[in-house]
Design a protein around this motif. Structure first.
Motif, short mmCIF file in Angstrom:
data_model
loop_
_atom_site.label_atom_id
_atom_site.label_comp_id
_atom_site.label_asym_id
_atom_site.label_seq_id
_atom_site.Cartn_x
_atom_site.Cartn_y
_atom_site.Cartn_z
N LYS A 1 -7.75 -10.09 -9.61
CA LYS A 1 -9.29 -10.05 -9.21
C LYS A 1 -10.27 -10.21 -10.41
O LYS A 1 -11.33 -10.94 -10.22
CB LYS A 1 -9.39 -8.86 -8.50
N HIS B 1 0.92 -2.93 -6.29
CA HIS B 1 -0.49 -3.35 -5.98
C HIS B 1 -1.25 -3.34 -7.38
O HIS B 1 -1.94 -4.31 -7.65
CB HIS B 1 -0.98 -2.34 -5.09
N ASP B 2 -1.40 -2.25 -7.89
CA ASP B 2 -1.86 -2.32 -8.95
C ASP B 2 -1.64 -2.79 -10.22
O ASP B 2 -2.26 -2.52 -11.62
CB ASP B 2 -2.98 -0.80 -9.17
N GLN B 3 -0.42 -3.32 -10.38
CA GLN B 3 0.20 -3.92 -11.51
C GLN B 3 -0.23 -5.32 -11.76
O GLN B 3 -0.55 -5.58 -12.77
CB GLN B 3 1.71 -3.85 -11.44
N HIS C 1 0.66 -1.17 0.09
CA HIS C 1 0.11 0.07 0.24
C HIS C 1 0.79 1.11 0.15
O HIS C 1 1.08 1.79 1.02
CB HIS C 1 -0.87 -0.11 1.23
N LEU D 1 -2.68 -6.92 -9.24
CA LEU D 1 -4.05 -7.40 -8.54
C LEU D 1 -5.22 -7.07 -9.41
O LEU D 1 -6.04 -7.86 -9.17
CB LEU D 1 -4.06 -6.58 -7.36
N PRO D 2 -5.31 -6.10 -10.43
CA PRO D 2 -6.45 -6.22 -11.20
C PRO D 2 -6.50 -7.23 -12.21
O PRO D 2 -7.75 -7.74 -12.21
CB PRO D 2 -6.02 -4.92 -12.23
#
Length: 330
Positions: A267, A259-261, A159, A263-264
Motif C-alpha cells: 500500500k 496481513h500486516d506483513q 483477517h 500489505l503495508p
C-alpha cells in the motif's frame, strides 16, 4: 474474429456502502469507459436515486444501473445499520450473476463491515464471503499495483488476530495457496511461468530456529512440495529485506504469511492505484485497495484511481479467461 470474442465483456460493479465513496468513485471511473474499456459493457448495482445524486454530474452513459432500493435514506459520511443488508444484497446479486454466466467479472467498491454486522449479519470481509457463497474451500487475497511489472502481494492468512497466524499455517494449506496463485497468474494474468517469492513468518526468517521453527517445520517443507509440482516458489526470505528492487525485479508475486506483513509495503508503494484480487474463485473479482473514506464521501475529492485500476484488472482478467476458454474449445 470469433463471434464470441466480439461479444462485449459483461462487468458488474457493486457500489458498496452508500454512506461512503463507492457511488461517486464508480461514476467518476466510468466516465472513462468508452475510451478506456470499449470491449466491455458495465452494469452498476445500487439505488438509482442515490447513484445519480452522488455522480456529481450526469450518470455515465456507458453504464447501466440495475436498481436495488436502499432500506433507508443514505447520507454521505453517516453510517446507518438499516442499510447493512442492502449492501450485502448488492454483493449477492453480483455473485449470482457471475456464477450464472451473466457477468464475466465483478468489481467491488468498499463496504463497511461494521454496518453489516450491526444489521445482524456476521461478516468478516468480501474475501471470506465470496468464498462461502461460491462454496470455494480456499481463496487467496492478492493486492497489486499497476504498470508493466506490477508489485503483487498475496497472503497465506487474511483477517486473523496475529496470535492465531502460526497455528493457521500448515504445509498442505501453503501448498494449496501456492497452487492457486500459480494457476490464476497463468489463467487470468497471461503469465507463462510465474515466479512467487515466499516470506518467512518470523524475524530474519527464524534465524535457523532461534527465532521460531515455522520456517523449518512448515514453510520450507511446503515450498519443497510446491516446487516438486512445478511451481517456482523460492524462499523463505526475511520479510524485512525481501521488498527490494534487486529481489522483486524477477518476481511476479510475493506470498506473505499474514496481513500486516505484506500489505503495508504494497500500500505504501501503490496506494491510490492498487487493487485487491480474490484468487481461487470460480468467478473473477477485483476491488479497490481502500476503505469507505467516510470523511471524503460527497465532497467530490475522492480519487478514483484505485477504482479505475480495479476495472482495468477485471477487464484484462476476463479477457484472458475468455481466450483460455476458447483455446480449450478449439
Amino acid at each position: 474474429m470469433n463471434s464470441a470474442d466480439a461479444k462485449p465483456l459483461a462487468i458488474t460493479i457493486t457500489t458498496g456502502e452508500p454512506a461512503g465513496v463507492g457511488p461517486e468513485l464508480t461514476a467518476a471511473a466510468l466516465r472513462q469507459a468508452r475510451e478506456r474499456w470499449p470491449s466491455a459493457h458495465f452494469t452498476v448495482l445500487g439505488d438509482r436515486d442515490l447513484l445519480t445524486a452522488r455522480a456529481g454530474s450526469e450518470w455515465p452513459a456507458a453504464a447501466d444501473i440495475e436498481h436495488h432500493a436502499l432500506a433507508a435514506p443514505a447520507e454521505a459520511g453517516k453510517l446507518n445499520a438499516a442499510n447493512g443488508r442492502y449492501v450485502l444484497g448488492l454483493l449477492d446479486a453480483a455473485i449470482d450473476g457471475a456464477v450464472s454466466g451473466r457477468f464475466d467479472a465483478i468489481v467491488t467498491a468498499p463496504l463497511q463491515k461494521s454496518t453489516i454486522n450491526d444489521a445482524g449479519v456476521p461478516f468478516t470481509g468480501h474475501t471470506e464471503y465470496l468464498a462461502e457463497r461460491t462454496n470455494t474451500p480456499r481463496v487467496v487475497m492478492m493486492l497489486a499495483g499497476s504498470g508493466e511489472r506490477p508489485l503483487r502481494v498475496a497472503l497465506a492468512t487474511t483477517h486473523l488476530p496475529l496470535k492465531d497466524v502460526s497455528a493457521a499455517l500448515t504445509i498442505d494449506g501453503l501448498v494449496e495457496t501456492l497452487t492457486i496463485i500459480d494457476h490464476d497468474l497463468r489463467a487470468h494474468f497471461g503469465l507463462c511461468a510465474p515466479r512467487i517469492l515466499v516470506t518467512g513468518l518470523n524475524p530474519h526468517a527464524g534465524e535457523n530456529g532461534y527465532l521460531g521453527r515455522e520456517e523449518i517445520d512448515v514453510i520450507t517443507p511446503a515450498l519443497e512440495r510446491a516446487r516438486a509440482l512445478g511451481i517456482d516458489a523460492p524462499g523463505p526470505y526475511p520479510a524485512d529485506t525481501l521488498f527490494q528492487p534487486r529481489y522483486l525485479k524477477d518476481a511476479d508475486c510475493v506470498l506473505a504469511m499474514f496481513h500486516d506483513q505484506g500489505l503495508p509495503v504494497l500500500k505504501y508503494a501503490t496506494f491510490g492505484e492498487g487493487i485487491n484480487v480474490t484468487l481461487g474463485l470460480p468467478i473473477i473479482r477485483t476491488s479497490v485497495d481502500h476503505g469507505t473514506a467516510l470523511d471524503l464521501a460527497g465532497t467530490g475529492r475522492a480519487d478514483p484511481g484505485s477504482m479505475i485500476a480495479a476495472i482495468d484488472a477485471a477487464v484484462t482478467m476476463a479477457r484472458h479467461k475468455r481466450h483460455k476458454r476458447h483455446e480449450r474449445a478449439a
